[in-house]
Design an enzyme around this catalytic site. Structure first.
Site, PDB file in Angstrom:
ATOM      1  N   GLU B 211       0.763  -1.406  -0.055  1.00 47.92           N
ATOM      2  CA  GLU B 211      -0.165  -0.054  -0.150  1.00 47.92           C
ATOM      3  C   GLU B 211       0.868   1.235   0.173  1.00 47.92           C
ATOM      4  O   GLU B 211       0.742   2.210  -0.668  1.00 47.92           O
ATOM      5  CB  GLU B 211      -1.025   0.152   1.355  1.00 47.92           C
ATOM      6  CG  GLU B 211      -2.093  -1.010   1.355  1.00 47.92           C
ATOM      7  CD  GLU B 211      -1.760  -2.289   1.948  1.00 47.92           C
ATOM      8  OE1 GLU B 211      -0.510  -2.604   1.987  1.00 47.92           O
ATOM      9  OE2 GLU B 211      -2.637  -3.000   2.378  1.00 47.92           O
ATOM     10  N   ARG B 267       3.073  -1.200  15.806  1.00 45.73           N
ATOM     11  CA  ARG B 267       2.326  -0.638  16.414  1.00 45.73           C
ATOM     12  C   ARG B 267       2.763   0.095  18.000  1.00 45.73           C
ATOM     13  O   ARG B 267       2.037   0.677  18.626  1.00 45.73           O
ATOM     14  CB  ARG B 267       0.905  -1.674  16.849  1.00 45.73           C
ATOM     15  CG  ARG B 267       1.656  -3.008  17.484  1.00 45.73           C
ATOM     16  CD  ARG B 267       0.507  -4.195  17.633  1.00 45.73           C
ATOM     17  NE  ARG B 267       0.898  -5.458  18.103  1.00 45.73           N
ATOM     18  CZ  ARG B 267       1.376  -6.329  17.232  1.00 45.73           C
ATOM     19  NH1 ARG B 267       1.877  -6.119  16.108  1.00 45.73           N
ATOM     20  NH2 ARG B 267       1.757  -7.453  18.047  1.00 45.73           N
ATOM     21  N   GLU B 352      -4.207  -6.548  17.584  1.00 46.91           N
ATOM     22  CA  GLU B 352      -3.259  -7.164  16.782  1.00 46.91           C
ATOM     23  C   GLU B 352      -2.386  -7.769  17.595  1.00 46.91           C
ATOM     24  O   GLU B 352      -1.440  -8.661  17.456  1.00 46.91           O
ATOM     25  CB  GLU B 352      -2.449  -6.177  15.849  1.00 46.91           C
ATOM     26  CG  GLU B 352      -1.394  -6.675  14.733  1.00 46.91           C
ATOM     27  CD  GLU B 352      -0.850  -5.790  13.788  1.00 46.91           C
ATOM     28  OE1 GLU B 352      -1.510  -5.917  12.704  1.00 46.91           O
ATOM     29  OE2 GLU B 352      -0.162  -4.713  13.920  1.00 46.91           O
ATOM     30  N   LYS B 511      -2.745 -11.352   2.688  1.00 47.68           N
ATOM     31  CA  LYS B 511      -1.797 -10.776   1.733  1.00 47.68           C
ATOM     32  C   LYS B 511      -1.224 -11.522   0.477  1.00 47.68           C
ATOM     33  O   LYS B 511      -1.270 -11.377  -0.649  1.00 47.68           O
ATOM     34  CB  LYS B 511      -0.194 -10.418   2.656  1.00 47.68           C
ATOM     35  CG  LYS B 511      -0.376  -8.865   3.093  1.00 47.68           C
ATOM     36  CD  LYS B 511       1.193  -8.580   3.571  1.00 47.68           C
ATOM     37  CE  LYS B 511       1.302  -8.132   4.835  1.00 47.68           C
ATOM     38  NZ  LYS B 511       2.845  -7.818   5.189  1.00 47.68           N
TER      39      LYS B 511
END
Lengths: 547, 547
Positions: B211, B267, B352, B511
């Site tokens: 992305e 994160r 996550e 993915k």
């Protein structure tokens, strides 16, 4: 009405669940190469694929049977025809009348409401044309460049979501939304705006909503500070309300008051005058196309047999996961940046409607009702919370919303987006078993010990259900269809669960207590008899304020 | 390590739960007027009130005992001291080193990482000063007015959330964030910007994130279209990455590459160079204050006994509701518009990290792990989903975040906001029983039948737990404390559940499948062997594209 859990179809679903609970989706697909054709439907501009659900044809038959035993057909007719199905408030529920393009009258208390509906639509058209053409001017003669909608809940989330979603079609003044009583939101919004060219829409049915009135008064002060003339209020404020007295007292010309009716619930109000900010942004023709999309879904919902009825199927799939599989939430995953706030809109639509524990007859439900709704746009969510969707311990059914074409194509980015949406639904359903994970790792040149250690972490249980909804691109009509689809889905679930999806008594208590606490936050006011936590927090607020 | 469910403290909690399950919070408050003092803590700038939880002193003792039996103290030390606790990836977990203000070295593989950390911070300081002062100019000599951070997941949510939260302190170029591969987001962002004055930050550790690279290339094309000189890329792009080769190939001057390390998880990366957009927006002094706030929480977490340890208590309260009361989600409700994206940030941080079903040793957990996290700012949420919180069938523990003072005071709006926050927590806890609802209705002049019919709908079960976190106002230091509080909470829960909170294998499969599907979306490509749903959807995409 007997409890839904005692109905024959529910009992049959219970037995059926026990059979299906151990059957992986993978093998359902392997056993029937035609599964997709069996469980996908085209309706107007939507393709609804529900084949990646833990169902068989028998399940769908039982869904339809349950809907029948819950007298759903009669309930649908009751809603469309204006019966007072919002029983605790004694009101009809007629957001469908707001988009009724037919000649069919909709009668409430012996009178057809359609002429009124059309009159307000015409008033919106007239007004929005004036503003958009520059005929309507502010106090100093400048045309309007920015519109600020001040409202909260249904007077905010619906129009905000739609204005963002249809930004591609925006050619009017820029629309802003202020909802929170937190003064930060209004301050941040006004920072970039000029009083001369700003129009405020005050959206409050009663014109007494605390947050909205506080923000409206602050906005009025901003206008008065700029012009030092109360007359200026007339040029810079309009109202979406039914409280003429308060509107006039505020300083708004009653000519610029847009009415709606007690049969329009807040969370179903974007189709009414509450949608004025939408009409100002994208024009009335596009607003009518939005209504038209919803009307198409209304007709489908009202007429299609349950086996082919999108809202009914979606609703019963939700019941299936909620009450049989024990799912506590579902995720809405728009692979469409324009729909970034669609999940937030659905939170109100669904959770305020069916977050109830008492049946229409006043008895406790004794089974789970409305789930938590949440979500963020893909592909963003993939890099945030999808870990839990794939490998967590919880079952979270997902709705994937996928536009086939982009309104802003750049290279192959949109194709990457679509490929990801399809791949995520596939991955959730298929998973990856140990043998596959092992094969995957074999190519990576790890030691045997290392490989063995990693296999369980690289395994995906799969068997996680989703719906996929495809549409060519996000037009006003498509958006209307999507919103109405979820509206009716929520309605059907409410009927199955026998709750009143149209009241919201649960918002009252907190409001009432806030009024008690507000004066107590000031240091010289006595603190009434709260629990020690609330008292302690009030005292802490006082002390911290002092510092 | 034995399963947590087999530990003596867990067993004792199970017995204790059975006793407490029937005790309403109301009576716990009634029985002990000192309950608030017993269960609230001041720590640095935060007041943490956890008295509205379904606990007694015995519960907290058992929490501490469970933490002991899970060897939490050793685990905390292992994290802080750089042990490779991310076992499946063989990495240390050292976001705490990024904000380590002490002289203490942090050793990984025999080398102190602190000099490197300080060097990158100095590089960020130097660079952000240059950009903020106007010394750094674009290709045509114009200073930078807008910064676009292109990254996804941790390279987006953290900096985006912080930049929004600290908007009050923003005095640098305006920061924008593009994450989604959906080209709509980049298009909408660039629409208002000028190539001459825009700086892009490409944030991708590997510089291969699909992305991010797609958006970065489209942004580069936008710059090249404007200047027709590849040299311009140097003036308008910097990279947050470790992949020097790819960065240079992209056209970025390696001088303007900001490094981080494999012991910084995505994160947990806002404290690293990934926070560059924050430093550009609010200046390095404020960025260091943010780090300082987190460091204060780090010290508290590392040193405080479990009975007074905020992250430990929050974590065990979460375990309590997840594994004993069966809560499936929790809501984060910031009564602070600046924290509008805090729940979205926490979704990644929590889901996550702990959305896992396999223990560190590879065995299935056999109990629930990470919950779904969701939320919207109050008072907005009150008009949307609070209905379900108050009267739904599900237990959803809530965190209320409440600033005592506004950074943008208008009239008494902020006091209304605070009163609402306190009132909601009170209402969730107290509820309203039938007698109270009846008394309430008596004043409204309804018939007896009507009153009787409405009482169940106006009744609130109460007994719904919440934490309240108060702070004076949202400063960089307070925000640092809040984020670190949740980081450590998630860490503790991961240790109790014995999952690896620092990997994310669950993002891999989708993915991989997307790469298979992407070429298949084109009409002349063969479709490989998918399930009939995925194949059907690919064919539908082809057909709809043609139309």
């Amino acid at each position: 009405m007997p409890k839904p859990t005692t109905l024959p179809a529910w009992q049959a679903l219970q037995d059926h669940y026990r059979e299906l609970a151990q059957v992986p989706l993978r093998s359902l697909f392997a056993d029937d190469p035609d599964r997709f054709s069996l469980f996908n439907l085209h309706q107007d501009d939507l393709l609804f694929d529900f084949s990646k659900n833990r169902i068989t044809s028998r399940t769908v038959d039982l869904f339809a049977q349950l809907a029948d035993e819950c007298t759903l057909s009669e309930d649908i007719e009751a809603m469309f025809s204006g019966a007072r199905i919002n029983a605790t408030e004694g009101r009809a529920v007629l957001h469908t009348a707001l988009r009724n393009e037919s000649d069919r009258p909709v009668v409430v208390d012996g009178a057809d409401v359609m002429p009124d509906v059309r009159r307000v639509l015409d008033q919106m058209e007239d007004f929005s044309q004036k503003v958009r053409s520059g005929e309507w001017v502010g106090h100093t003669g400048e045309p309007i460049t920015d519109v600020v909608n001040i409202g909260i809940g249904g007077s905010d989330l619906g129009p905000l979501m739609v204005v963002q979603a249809l930004d591609h079609y925006a050619d009017g003044p820029k629309a802003h939304f202020v909802s929170n009583v937190d003064p930060t939101q209004l301050s941040q919004t006004l920072r970039g705006l000029s009083p001369e060219t700003t129009l405020f829409i005050i959206a409050s049915k009663t014109f007494t909503t605390q947050e909205t009135l506080a923000n409206a008064k602050a906005a009025r002060q901003w206008i008065l500070d700029a012009f030092d003339s109360f007359e200026a209020v007339k040029n810079h404020f309009v109202a979406l309300s039914t409280n003429r007295t308060q509107v006039v007292e505020f300083g708004i010309d009653p000519e610029n008051m847009f009415a709606f009716w007690d049969w329009v619930g807040g969370r179903y109000s974007l189709w009414s005058a509450i949608g004025l900010s939408i009409a100002l942004s994208i024009g009335m023709e596009n607003f009518r196309a939005l209504l038209g999309g919803a009307y198409a879904m209304d007709k489908h919902f009202r007429n299609a047999p349950f086996h082919q009825n999108l809202p009914v199927l979606m609703a019963l799939l939700g019941v299936w996961y909620t009450n049989f599989f024990g799912a506590a939430s579902y995720a809405v995953l728009p692979y469409d940046q324009y729909l970034a706030r669609f999940p937030a809109f659905l939170q109100q639509l669904d959770m305020e409607s069916n977050g109830k524990r008492v049946r229409l007859d006043g008895r406790q439900v004794g089974y789970e009702t409305g789930p938590v709704v949440w979500g963020e746009p893909g592909t963003n969510g993939q890099h945030a919370f999808y870990q839990l969707l794939h490998q967590g311990t919880r079952l979270v059914p997902c709705d994937f919303l996928v536009p086939v074409q982009s309104l802003n194509p750049i290279g192959d980015q949109h194709e990457i987006l679509v490929a990801n949406a399809l791949a995520q639904a596939e991955a959730l359903m298929m998973g990856r078993n140990e043998a596959e994970a092992l094969a995957e790792l074999k190519g990576e040149g790890l030691s045997e010990t290392e490989t063995e250690r990693l296999v369980p972490h690289k395994t995906f249980p799969g068997n996680r259900p989703s719906n996929s909804i495809l549409y060519k691109r996000l037009t006003p009509a498509v958006l209307g269809q999507l919103i109405a689809l979820y509206e009716h889905k929520v309605f059907v679930q409410g009927r199955i669960w026998q709750v009143n999806s149209f009241d919201q008594w649960g918002v009252e208590l907190g409001k009432k207590l806030a009024k008690v606490i507000l004066p107590e936050l000031e240091n010289d006011q006595p603190i009434s008899s709260h629990d020690s936590s609330t008292t302690g927090l009030i005292q802490a607020v006082r002390q911290i304020s002092e510092k």
